[in-house]
Design a protein around this motif. Structure first.
Motif, short mmCIF file in Angstrom:
data_model
loop_
_atom_site.label_atom_id
_atom_site.label_comp_id
_atom_site.label_asym_id
_atom_site.label_seq_id
_atom_site.Cartn_x
_atom_site.Cartn_y
_atom_site.Cartn_z
N GLU A 73 2.15 6.52 -6.92
CA GLU A 73 0.69 6.03 -7.51
C GLU A 73 1.14 4.62 -7.89
O GLU A 73 0.08 3.83 -7.67
CB GLU A 73 0.59 6.89 -8.92
CG GLU A 73 -0.14 8.28 -8.14
CD GLU A 73 -0.20 9.42 -9.46
OE1 GLU A 73 -0.01 8.91 -10.68
OE2 GLU A 73 -0.71 10.34 -9.30
N LYS A 124 3.15 2.43 -6.25
CA LYS A 124 2.91 1.65 -4.81
C LYS A 124 1.39 1.47 -4.55
O LYS A 124 1.28 0.16 -3.98
CB LYS A 124 3.65 2.50 -3.91
CG LYS A 124 3.61 2.00 -2.41
CD LYS A 124 4.23 2.62 -1.31
CE LYS A 124 3.48 4.00 -1.15
NZ LYS A 124 2.50 3.88 -0.35
N GLU A 125 0.55 2.42 -4.71
CA GLU A 125 -0.77 2.15 -4.50
C GLU A 125 -1.49 0.94 -5.22
O GLU A 125 -1.93 0.34 -4.54
CB GLU A 125 -1.57 3.46 -4.37
CG GLU A 125 -1.05 4.66 -3.44
CD GLU A 125 -1.30 4.18 -1.89
OE1 GLU A 125 -2.48 3.94 -1.43
OE2 GLU A 125 -0.22 4.04 -1.39
N GLU A 126 -1.02 1.02 -6.38
CA GLU A 126 -1.70 -0.01 -7.40
C GLU A 126 -1.10 -1.27 -6.85
O GLU A 126 -1.67 -2.41 -6.70
CB GLU A 126 -1.35 0.29 -8.70
CG GLU A 126 -2.12 1.29 -9.30
CD GLU A 126 -3.58 1.48 -9.12
OE1 GLU A 126 -4.33 0.14 -9.40
OE2 GLU A 126 -4.14 2.25 -8.69
N VAL A 134 0.38 -2.35 -3.84
CA VAL A 134 -0.60 -2.71 -2.61
C VAL A 134 -1.72 -3.26 -2.99
O VAL A 134 -2.22 -4.33 -2.48
CB VAL A 134 -0.36 -1.34 -1.65
CG1 VAL A 134 -1.50 -1.67 -0.51
CG2 VAL A 134 0.90 -1.08 -1.19
N LYS A 135 -2.71 -2.71 -3.69
CA LYS A 135 -3.99 -3.29 -4.03
C LYS A 135 -3.81 -4.83 -4.54
O LYS A 135 -4.32 -5.71 -4.33
CB LYS A 135 -4.55 -2.47 -5.02
CG LYS A 135 -5.23 -1.18 -4.60
CD LYS A 135 -5.88 -0.52 -5.70
CE LYS A 135 -6.15 0.90 -5.35
NZ LYS A 135 -6.91 1.68 -6.45
N PHE A 136 -2.70 -4.99 -5.37
CA PHE A 136 -2.59 -6.19 -6.12
C PHE A 136 -2.05 -7.14 -4.89
O PHE A 136 -2.41 -8.36 -5.10
CB PHE A 136 -1.54 -6.06 -7.17
CG PHE A 136 -0.83 -7.50 -7.77
CD1 PHE A 136 -1.69 -8.23 -8.57
CD2 PHE A 136 0.34 -7.98 -7.07
CE1 PHE A 136 -1.12 -9.44 -9.03
CE2 PHE A 136 1.00 -9.11 -7.62
CZ PHE A 136 -0.01 -10.03 -8.42
N GLN A 159 -2.65 -7.21 -1.91
CA GLN A 159 -3.63 -7.51 -0.80
C GLN A 159 -4.62 -8.40 -1.57
O GLN A 159 -5.14 -9.39 -0.93
CB GLN A 159 -4.45 -6.12 -0.28
CG GLN A 159 -3.43 -5.41 0.54
CD GLN A 159 -3.96 -3.83 0.88
OE1 GLN A 159 -4.96 -3.63 -0.02
NE2 GLN A 159 -3.50 -3.65 1.80
N GLN A 160 -4.95 -8.28 -2.80
CA GLN A 160 -5.71 -9.00 -3.63
C GLN A 160 -5.19 -10.83 -3.66
O GLN A 160 -6.09 -11.44 -3.69
CB GLN A 160 -6.09 -8.51 -5.05
CG GLN A 160 -6.94 -7.32 -4.88
CD GLN A 160 -7.04 -6.46 -6.43
OE1 GLN A 160 -6.41 -7.10 -7.24
NE2 GLN A 160 -7.75 -5.55 -6.51
N ASN A 161 -3.96 -10.68 -3.66
CA ASN A 161 -3.49 -12.06 -3.64
C ASN A 161 -2.85 -12.44 -2.09
O ASN A 161 -1.95 -13.37 -2.15
CB ASN A 161 -2.24 -11.77 -4.62
CG ASN A 161 -2.70 -12.02 -6.11
OD1 ASN A 161 -3.23 -12.99 -6.56
ND2 ASN A 161 -3.10 -10.73 -6.35
N ASP A 163 3.21 -0.98 4.77
CA ASP A 163 3.47 0.41 3.69
C ASP A 163 4.36 1.31 4.56
O ASP A 163 3.72 1.85 5.54
CB ASP A 163 2.03 0.69 3.31
CG ASP A 163 2.07 1.79 1.97
OD1 ASP A 163 3.42 2.44 2.12
OD2 ASP A 163 1.22 2.38 1.60
#
Length: 149
Positions: free
Chosen positions: A13, A15-17, A19-21, A23-25, A31
């Protein structure tokens, strides 16, 4: 920069967050899994990330398990990998400035989401200082060579 990331079930869980961070940056993320919270073995994911960094497919790596301990031990078995287990942003900064850590390890059961994101952000934005620190990294490389790693 391309970032390799992997976790076991305990780190999934977080890791998923992360990854989002990333990608947003505008980081490119590779993965290596795991893909859910079903029990898996952390060495399988630590080695995948470490090898991607070692062979140059990814510039840096992030590994996550419950404490960060096991997965960092696994990643550090790959010659040339300097996986640093960081529980705060100061450790993240020092691991880059002084140790040129190329893999960041995080314990999902140790740090919360906001702190984990701050650790990742600090780690990625910090440069290696070189100079007197390189002498020490050379000694670590000599140890690897001594033991055939």
């Amino acid at each position: 920069m391309k970032i390799a990331i992997g976790s076991d079930h305990a780190g999934y869980e977080l890791k998923e967050e992360i990854v989002k961070f990333l990608q947003q940056n505008n980081y490119e993320v590779v993965d290596f899994g795991t893909c859910d919270t079903k029990s898996v073995d952390y060495p399988d994911y630590g080695i995948k990330v470490a090898e991607a960094v070692k062979n140059g497919d990814c510039g840096k790596g992030i590994v996550i398990c419950g404490t960060g301990i096991g997965i960092s031990i696994a990643a550090n078995k790959v010659p040339g990998i300097r996986a640093a287990l960081c529980t705060n942003s100061f450790m993240a900064r020092m691991s880059r400035e002084h140790n040129n850590a190329n893999v960041l390890a995080i314990g999902a059961r140790i740090v919360g989401l906001d702190l984990a994101i701050d650790i990742v952000d600090t780690w990625l934005k910090t440069d290696y200082l070189g100079d007197r620190h390189q002498r020490r990294l050379d000694k670590i490389e000599d140890i690897e060579k001594k033991y055939g790693r």
